[in-house]
Design an enzyme around this catalytic site. Structure first.
Site, PDB file in Angstrom:
ATOM      1  N   CYS A  32     -68.688  46.648 -61.671  1.00 44.50           N
ATOM      2  CA  CYS A  32     -67.648  45.873 -62.337  1.00 44.50           C
ATOM      3  C   CYS A  32     -66.520  46.795 -62.830  1.00 44.50           C
ATOM      4  CB  CYS A  32     -68.154  45.077 -63.523  1.00 44.50           C
ATOM      5  SG  CYS A  32     -69.339  43.815 -63.097  1.00 44.50           S
ATOM      6  N   ARG A  34     -66.411  51.739 -57.774  1.00 42.47           N
ATOM      7  CA  ARG A  34     -67.549  51.418 -58.640  1.00 42.47           C
ATOM      8  C   ARG A  34     -68.498  50.412 -57.998  1.00 42.47           C
ATOM      9  NH1 ARG A  34     -66.070  52.638 -64.226  1.00 42.47           N
ATOM     10  NH2 ARG A  34     -67.444  51.026 -64.986  1.00 42.47           N
ATOM     11  N   TRP A  81     -69.428  42.759 -59.937  1.00 41.51           N
ATOM     12  CA  TRP A  81     -70.669  43.061 -59.204  1.00 41.51           C
ATOM     13  C   TRP A  81     -71.682  42.067 -59.749  1.00 41.51           C
ATOM     14  CZ3 TRP A  81     -75.729  44.725 -59.908  1.00 41.51           C
ATOM     15  CH2 TRP A  81     -76.345  45.335 -58.808  1.00 41.51           C
ATOM     16  N   ASN A 134     -67.680  43.249 -68.387  1.00 43.70           N
ATOM     17  CA  ASN A 134     -68.690  44.084 -67.714  1.00 43.70           C
ATOM     18  C   ASN A 134     -69.928  44.071 -68.596  1.00 43.70           C
ATOM     19  OD1 ASN A 134     -66.617  44.733 -66.016  1.00 43.70           O
ATOM     20  ND2 ASN A 134     -66.519  46.895 -66.572  1.00 43.70           N
ATOM     21  N   GLY A 135     -71.091  43.984 -67.992  1.00 39.49           N
ATOM     22  CA  GLY A 135     -72.321  44.009 -68.788  1.00 39.49           C
ATOM     23  C   GLY A 135     -73.068  42.695 -68.664  1.00 39.49           C
ATOM     24  N   GLU A 193     -83.130  63.756 -50.934  1.00 37.56           N
ATOM     25  CA  GLU A 193     -81.698  63.529 -51.088  1.00 37.56           C
ATOM     26  C   GLU A 193     -81.046  63.277 -49.722  1.00 37.56           C
ATOM     27  OE1 GLU A 193     -79.842  62.734 -53.342  1.00 37.56           O
ATOM     28  OE2 GLU A 193     -77.818  63.292 -52.759  1.00 37.56           O
ATOM     29  N   LYS A 228     -79.050  59.880 -48.792  1.00 35.20           N
ATOM     30  CA  LYS A 228     -77.657  59.883 -48.327  1.00 35.20           C
ATOM     31  C   LYS A 228     -77.534  59.064 -47.049  1.00 35.20           C
ATOM     32  CE  LYS A 228     -75.908  60.754 -51.059  1.00 35.20           C
ATOM     33  NZ  LYS A 228     -76.513  61.121 -52.302  1.00 35.20           N
ATOM     34  N   GLU A 259     -78.123  55.159 -47.698  1.00 34.59           N
ATOM     35  CA  GLU A 259     -77.172  54.395 -48.506  1.00 34.59           C
ATOM     36  C   GLU A 259     -75.823  54.208 -47.829  1.00 34.59           C
ATOM     37  OE1 GLU A 259     -76.580  55.904 -52.480  1.00 34.59           O
ATOM     38  OE2 GLU A 259     -76.343  57.947 -51.804  1.00 34.59           O
ATOM     39  N   HIS A 295    -100.350  62.691 -43.500  1.00 32.18           N
ATOM     40  CA  HIS A 295    -101.125  61.695 -44.262  1.00 32.18           C
ATOM     41  C   HIS A 295    -100.554  60.288 -44.090  1.00 32.18           C
ATOM     42  CE1 HIS A 295    -103.534  64.812 -46.107  1.00 32.18           C
ATOM     43  NE2 HIS A 295    -102.416  65.476 -46.343  1.00 32.18           N
ATOM     44  N   LYS A 329     -71.135  52.486 -58.187  1.00 32.28           N
ATOM     45  CA  LYS A 329     -71.056  53.901 -58.553  1.00 32.28           C
ATOM     46  C   LYS A 329     -71.765  54.175 -59.876  1.00 32.28           C
ATOM     47  CE  LYS A 329     -69.884  58.171 -58.084  1.00 32.28           C
ATOM     48  NZ  LYS A 329     -70.701  58.937 -57.132  1.00 32.28           N
TER      49      LYS A 329
HETATM   50  O1  M6R Z   1     -74.418  58.251 -62.614  1.00 35.03           O
HETATM   51  P1  M6R Z   1     -75.861  58.607 -62.395  1.00 35.03           P
HETATM   52  O2  M6R Z   1     -76.020  59.999 -61.895  1.00 35.03           O
HETATM   53  O3  M6R Z   1     -76.722  58.346 -63.586  1.00 35.03           O
HETATM   54  O4  M6R Z   1     -76.333  57.642 -61.231  1.00 35.03           O
HETATM   55  C1  M6R Z   1     -77.654  57.622 -60.792  1.00 35.03           C
HETATM   56  C2  M6R Z   1     -77.767  56.901 -59.468  1.00 35.03           C
HETATM   57  O5  M6R Z   1     -77.345  55.581 -59.592  1.00 35.03           O
HETATM   58  C3  M6R Z   1     -76.945  57.589 -58.367  1.00 35.03           C
HETATM   59  O6  M6R Z   1     -77.306  58.930 -58.212  1.00 35.03           O
HETATM   60  C4  M6R Z   1     -77.142  56.863 -57.025  1.00 35.03           C
HETATM   61  O7  M6R Z   1     -78.447  57.041 -56.561  1.00 35.03           O
HETATM   62  C5  M6R Z   1     -76.126  57.336 -55.997  1.00 35.03           C
HETATM   63  N1  M6R Z   1     -75.689  56.229 -55.209  1.00 35.03           N
HETATM   64  C6  M6R Z   1     -76.660  58.354 -55.069  1.00 35.03           C
HETATM   65  O8  M6R Z   1     -75.790  58.703 -54.064  1.00 35.03           O
END
Ligand code: M6R
Length: 614
Positions: free
Chosen positions: A2, A27, A75, A101-102, A487, A491, A494, A510, A609
Site C-alpha cells: 500500500c 511497494r 495491496w 495503509n494497515g 537466497e 530470488k 519470486e 534425503h 516491498k
Molecule cells: O524489509 P524486510 O527486510 O524486513 O523484508 C523481509 C522480507 O519481506 C523480504 O526480504 C522479502 O523476502 C523480499 N521479497 C526478498 O527478496
C-alpha cells in the site's frame, strides 16, 4: 505494501499524486485511486483495479483539477482487489474521503454499530468503516475533522497510516499513524504526505516523520500541528532528507533490480565505511558501543527476521559461531512472535530488516523486549519503525532499495553482521590476532571482488538463456554457503515464478534427489574450503542422475569444471566471506531468467516491498 500520497498547496495536485504513486509502485499493490477537490469545491474520486497507468488512462478525460488531493495504491487485505474496494473510500454523506495503509482489526464490531445507526457500506474493506466512523463522530459530537479523527482512532484496534480529506474544508488534510509509516513534506507554501520519502524528495527536503499514535493537522497557510491520541500538542520535529532523487531513479538501467545488483560494490563499501579499520585492527560501530559489555558476556544471539533478511541471519549464525564462539538461533519473526520463547538475561536479540517496517519483525521485537531482552537492529531505512523500536544497532548503508527482490540489502546486511561478529570476537578474544587481521583485510577487498563477478554478466545471461524454460530448480550449498542456496532459490522463484528450492547439499539425498532428471538445473556453490570435497561428491550424485550442474567455483578450479555443465569462477576469499561474492551470480541469473520470461522484475506478482501486515 500500500502506498499513500497526498498534496495540499497551490499547484495542481493530480500530477504530483500520480507521480508519487508511481514512485511507490515498488511497494507492491493491486489497485490505485485518487480523490481531488476541484476549484468549485466538488469532490472527484477515481479508482481502478490494476496499475497506476490504468488509473491514469481511466481519468484521462475526467476532471482532474484541484490543489488538494489524496492518492493510494492498495495491496488487498479485506476484500478482493477490485474498483470498489480500492481507496479512497467515502464516508456516509460522501463528504469525507480516506486512504489507509494497515488493518483495522475491530472493524466488524464498529461496522455493526454504525449499521444500526443507518450507515450503509459499499465495499468489503475495513478502511471504509473508518471513514464512516470519523464522520459519525464529526456530526454527532460537532467536532472539527482533526478532533473527530483523533476520537475515532481512540476506538480503533489495529495499524494505520491514514489521510482524510473533507469536501467542506478543502484547505485541510488530516493524517495519522500507528504501526505503518507516514512522512509529511513541508514545502515553501505547500504540504506533501506519503508513506515514504520517495514521492516527496523532489519537492522538499524538510520532512516530519509522524511517530506512533500521532495525528497531524495540515492546514494551508498554517504551521503543521501534531497531537497525540491523548490530545496533547506535540512540537513537530523537522528533519532534512538525506536521499537524492538519483538514488530512487533507474539511472539508465532497465530495472531497479539490475541497478541495485550493480550498486553492490558501493553499498558493501558504504556499509563498512568508517567502521572497518584494517590497518589499526579496529571495528567501530557507534550503535553497539553502549552494548559492548553485553557482547562480551552474551551466552546466545537470537536473530529475528523474515525472507531475505532471515537468510542474512542464517549467514550470521555461521559467522558469530565461528568468529565469536557464541551459540546462535535464527528465528522467523512470524513464528517467534506467536511462541512463548525463552529469553535469558545474557541473550542478545538482533532484528534484521531492510525496510524496518516488517510487521512480524516489529511484533517479535516487542515480544523480546517485553521479556527483558536487549534488542539491536540491522536496518536499511533510517528512522524506520524497527530502527526506532530497538535499543541500538547498526544501519546498513545500502541506499534505497526499490526492486521488490532484495539484492544489495542482503549483501549490506551480511557485511554489517560480519563486522558485528568480528567485533564480538575481538571483545571476547575468540580469534587469533593474525586470523582477525586477515579477515579485516579480506573484508576490505570484497567490493573489488564483487566488481570482478559483475563482469561475468554476459556469461550469466547465456547460462540464463539455457535454463529460462525450466519448471524447477535446485540450489545447493554447504556451511555458510547453504543460506546462499536458500537466497538463490528465493530470488529465482519470486521474480521468474519458477519453482526453486534451496538445500544444504548433503540433504539432497534425503529427498530432493528424487526430483533430479536430465531437465533439472542444480545450482551449486562449490568454492574452495573445508566442505569442498563433500560438495564435489554431491555434484557427482547429481551428475549420476543426469542433472545439469551450474557451479560457482573458486577462480582456477579444474575439478568441478570437469564435471559441470557451466561454471562461474569467482575470486578467492576466506571461506566465511564467500556469501558476499557467491550470491551475485545467483542474483544476476534470476534477473536474466525473469526478463527472458517476460516477468515484471521490479514488481513481481503478489509481492510487496515492505510487508506491513502479518
Ligand atoms: O524489509 P524486510 O527486510 O524486513 O523484508 C523481509 C522480507 O519481506 C523480504 O526480504 C522479502 O523476502 C523480499 N521479497 C526478498 O527478496
Amino acid at each position: 505494501m500500500c502506498g499513500i500520497v497526498a498534496y495540499l498547496g497551490s499547484r495542481e495536485a493530480y500530477p504530483i499524486i500520480v507521480k508519487g504513486l508511481q514512485r511507490l509502485e515498488y511497494r507492491g499493490y493491486d489497485s490505485a485511486g485518487v480523490a481531488l477537490i476541484n476549484p468549485k469545491g466538488e469532490l472527484n474520486v477515481y479508482k481502478r483495479k490494476g496499475k497506476v497507468s490504468e488509473l491514469v488512462a481511466f481519468a484521462k478525460d475526467k476532471d482532474i483539477s484541484g490543489h488538494v488531493g489524496i492518492g493510494h495504491t492498495r495491496w488487498a487485505t479485506h476484500g478482493e482487489p477490485n474498483d470498489v474496494n480500492s481507496h479512497p473510500h467515502y464516508s456516509q454523506t460522501k463528504d469525507l474521503v480516506i486512504i489507509h495503509n494497515g488493518i483495522i482489526e475491530n472493524y466488524n464490531a464498529i461496522k455493526e454499530g454504525l449499521k444500526k445507526r443507518g450507515h450503509t457500506f459499499l465495499s468489503q474493506t475495513d478502511t471504509e468503516v473508518l471513514a464512516h466512523l470519523i464522520e459519525d463522530i464529526q456530526q454527532n459530537e460537532n467536532m472539527k475533522l482533526g478532533h473527530a479523527v483523533l476520537a475515532a482512532l481512540n476506538q480503533v484496534i489495529g495499524a494505520y497510516a491514514i489521510v482524510v480529506m473533507d469536501k467542506k474544508d478543502p484547505s485541510t488534510l488530516v493524517a495519522a499513524k500507528k504501526g505503518s509509516p507516514l512522512v509529511i513534506g513541508i514545502g515553501a507554501e505547500d504540504f506533501f504526505v506519503a508513506s515514504d520519502a520517495s514521492p516527496i524528495v523532489e519537492y522538499t527536503k524538510n520532512v516530519v516523520y509522524l511517530e506512533e499514535e500521532q495525528v497531524a493537522i495540515i492546514r494551508l497557510g498554517h504551521e503543521l500541528r501534531i497531537r497525540n491520541l491523548k490530545d496533547k500538542e506535540i512540537t513537530p520535529y523537522v528533519q532534512k532528507l538525506n536521499i537524492e532523487i538519483e538514488s530512487i531513479e533507474k539511472g539508465g538501467y532497465d530495472h531497479f533490480m539490475l541497478k541495485e545488483i550493480y550498486e553492490q560494490p558501493r553499498s558493501v563499501l558504504d556499509s563498512m565505511r568508517g567502521r572497518l579499520h584494517a590497518d589499526t585492527g579496529d571495528i567501530k560501530m557507534g550503535g553497539i558501543v553502549d552494548h559492548e559489555k553485553k557482547f562480551e558476556k552474551a551466552k546466545r544471539i537470537i536473530f529475528l527476521a523474515c525472507g531475505t533478511s532471515w537468510h542474512a541471519g542464517l549467514v550470521g549464525e555461521y559467522l558469530f559461531e565461528e568468529f565469536a564462539r557464541v551459540p546462535v538461533e535464527v528465528e522467523y519473526a512470524s513464528e517467534f512472535r506467536y511462541r512463548n520463547p525463552i529469553i535469558y538475561p545474557d541473550d542478545i536479540v538482533i532484528a534484521i530488516s531492510q525496510s524496518g517496517e516488517t510487521a512480524d519483525t516489529l511484533a517479535a521485537i516487542e515480544l523480546a523486549k517485553s521479556k527483558g531482552a536487549t534488542v539491536l537492529g540491522v536496518c536499511n531505512v533510517v528512522g524506520s519503525s524497527i530502527a526506532r523500536a530497538t535499543h541500538g544497532g547498526s544501519y546498513t548503508h545500502a541506499g534505497p532499495e526499490i526492486g521488490v527482490a532484495s539484492t544489495k540489502a542482503f549483501t549490506a546486511q551480511v557485511t554489517v553482521l560480519t563486522l558485528m561478529a568480528l567485533h564480538m570476537a575481538k571483545v571476547r578474544g575468540t580469534l587469533s590476532e593474525s586470523r582477525y587481521r586477515a579477515l579485516l583485510y579480506e573484508m576490505e577487498s570484497i567490493p573489488s571482488k564483487i566488481e570482478v563477478v559483475l563482469k561475468l554478466n554476459d556469461d550469466l545471461r547465456k547460462i540464463a538463456f539455457t535454463y529460462k524454460d525450466s519448471n524447477n530448480a535446485l540450489y545447493l550449498g554447504r556451511g555458510v554457503s547453504f543460506p546462499v542456496a536458500l537466497e538463490g532459490a528465493l530470488k529465482l522463484k519470486e521474480i521468474s515464478y519458477i519453482h526453486a528450492e534451496g538445500y544444504p547439499a548433503a540433504e539432497m539425498k534425503h529427498g530432493p534427489i528424487a526430483l533430479i532428471d536430465d531437465e533439472m538445473p542444480v545450482f551449486v556453490i562449490a568454492t574452495k574450503g573445508a566442505n569442498y570435497e563433500k560438495v564435489v561428491s554431491n555434484i557427482q550424485e547429481v551428475k549420476a542422475r543426469k542433472g545439469k550442474i551450474i557451479a560457482v567455483v573458486t577462480s582456477g578450479d579444474k575439478d568441478v569444471r570437469a564435471m559441470s555443465d557451466h561454471v562461474i569462477e569467482i575470486p578467492e576469499t576466506d571461506e566465511f566471506l564467500v556469501p558476499l561474492i557467491a550470491v551475485i551470480p545467483w542474483q544476476l541469473l534470476s534477473y536474466h531468467i525473469a526478463v527472458m520470461r517476460g516477468c515484471n522484475v521490479d514488481q513481481p506478482r503478489n509481492l510487496a516491498k515492505s510487508v506491513t501486515v502479518e
